[in-house]
Design a protein around this motif. Structure first.
Motif, PDB file in Angstrom:
ATOM      1  N   GLY A  85      30.393   0.946  21.763  1.00  0.00           N
ATOM      2  CA  GLY A  85      30.531   0.323  23.093  1.00  0.00           C
ATOM      3  C   GLY A  85      29.514  -0.430  23.881  1.00  0.00           C
ATOM      4  O   GLY A  85      29.658  -0.927  24.671  1.00  0.00           O
ATOM      5  N   CYS A  86      28.656  -0.506  23.025  1.00  0.00           N
ATOM      6  CA  CYS A  86      27.423  -1.445  23.403  1.00  0.00           C
ATOM      7  C   CYS A  86      27.822  -2.968  23.717  1.00  0.00           C
ATOM      8  O   CYS A  86      27.468  -3.791  24.418  1.00  0.00           O
ATOM      9  N   PHE A  87      28.494  -3.482  22.654  1.00  0.00           N
ATOM     10  CA  PHE A  87      28.945  -4.777  22.449  1.00  0.00           C
ATOM     11  C   PHE A  87      30.423  -5.218  22.504  1.00  0.00           C
ATOM     12  O   PHE A  87      31.128  -4.535  21.772  1.00  0.00           O
ATOM     13  N   THR A  88      30.785  -6.441  23.003  1.00  0.00           N
ATOM     14  CA  THR A  88      32.228  -6.734  22.952  1.00  0.00           C
ATOM     15  C   THR A  88      32.217  -8.208  22.430  1.00  0.00           C
ATOM     16  O   THR A  88      31.519  -8.902  23.006  1.00  0.00           O
ATOM     17  N   GLY A  95      29.551 -10.021  24.693  1.00  0.00           N
ATOM     18  CA  GLY A  95      29.423  -9.603  26.118  1.00  0.00           C
ATOM     19  C   GLY A  95      28.688  -8.219  25.865  1.00  0.00           C
ATOM     20  O   GLY A  95      28.967  -7.292  25.145  1.00  0.00           O
ATOM     21  N   TYR A  96      27.874  -7.852  26.627  1.00  0.00           N
ATOM     22  CA  TYR A  96      26.973  -6.633  26.827  1.00  0.00           C
ATOM     23  C   TYR A  96      26.618  -6.474  28.207  1.00  0.00           C
ATOM     24  O   TYR A  96      25.935  -6.983  28.864  1.00  0.00           O
ATOM     25  N   ASP A  97      27.060  -5.250  28.646  1.00  0.00           N
ATOM     26  CA  ASP A  97      26.489  -4.733  30.173  1.00  0.00           C
ATOM     27  C   ASP A  97      25.622  -3.808  29.935  1.00  0.00           C
ATOM     28  O   ASP A  97      24.708  -3.165  31.011  1.00  0.00           O
ATOM     29  N   VAL A 126      22.703 -16.167  26.819  1.00  0.00           N
ATOM     30  CA  VAL A 126      23.114 -17.250  27.798  1.00  0.00           C
ATOM     31  C   VAL A 126      22.926 -16.663  29.235  1.00  0.00           C
ATOM     32  O   VAL A 126      23.260 -17.469  30.244  1.00  0.00           O
ATOM     33  N   GLY A 127      22.983 -15.404  29.468  1.00  0.00           N
ATOM     34  CA  GLY A 127      22.936 -14.702  30.716  1.00  0.00           C
ATOM     35  C   GLY A 127      24.221 -14.287  31.147  1.00  0.00           C
ATOM     36  O   GLY A 127      24.914 -13.814  30.172  1.00  0.00           O
ATOM     37  N   ASN A 137      26.086  -9.560  30.903  1.00  0.00           N
ATOM     38  CA  ASN A 137      25.440 -10.663  30.178  1.00  0.00           C
ATOM     39  C   ASN A 137      26.119 -10.927  29.001  1.00  0.00           C
ATOM     40  O   ASN A 137      26.902 -10.250  28.362  1.00  0.00           O
ATOM     41  N   ARG A 138      25.830 -12.193  28.275  1.00  0.00           N
ATOM     42  CA  ARG A 138      26.564 -12.603  27.201  1.00  0.00           C
ATOM     43  C   ARG A 138      25.606 -13.354  26.279  1.00  0.00           C
ATOM     44  O   ARG A 138      24.622 -13.851  26.611  1.00  0.00           O
TER      45      ARG A 138
END
Length: 156
Positions: A85-88, A95-97, A126-127, A137-138
């Protein structure tokens, strides 16, 4: 001991996140003997084109960079996430929140560990503010077209 080269596509408006990275060229061009080369004294990370499913499979991921306006600037600062669930991953974005970053960290490597414990860059940070991931963030994912762009440019 090195020359840093930035892509024109990122310096000139509108800033295109595909070009948000730099290349360091290590050379004997300089008069002093530096003897700094990737993989020897200073280390190096490989880069890899991983599928969306591998990026999302729970392996650890990190962003390290030099955030401006923080108490530890100009020291390197990093944060990561481990577990499912860390990264999509979707298309050319990761993506990572779970990883919070600051201005100045864009262009930094987003890297993950492979099954042998080696670190590989799988994208460039890239923010936030993405049409795919909203305020997450992504990173720009290293896919086939991005890998070719980097290879062609670094070969010049």
């Amino acid at each position: 001991c090195y020359v840093m080269v930035l892509r024109k596509g990122f310096r000139d408006p509108p800033k295109n996140f595909t070009y948000d990275y730099a290349v360091l060229e290590f050379s004997d061009f300089f008069p002093q003997a530096c003897d700094l080369y990737p993989g020897t004294d200073i280390g190096a990370l490989g880069w890899w084109q991983w599928s969306e499913s591998v990026i999302e499979d729970g392996r650890p991921g990190f962003v390290y960079g030099y955030p401006g306006g923080t108490t530890n600037y100009p020291q390197i600062f990093g944060i990561g996430c481990t577990g499912s669930g860390c990264f999509t991953a979707s298309g050319d974005e990761i993506g990572y929140d779970t990883i919070d970053t600051s201005g100045g960290q864009s262009g930094a490597a987003f890297y993950q560990y492979n099954s042998s414990g080696d670190r590989y860059v799988t994208g460039t940070h890239v923010g936030g503010k993405s049409t795919v991931f909203g305020d997450f963030n992504r990173a720009r994912r290293i896919d086939g077209s991005y890998a070719e762009l980097i290879k062609n440019w670094t070969a010049q």
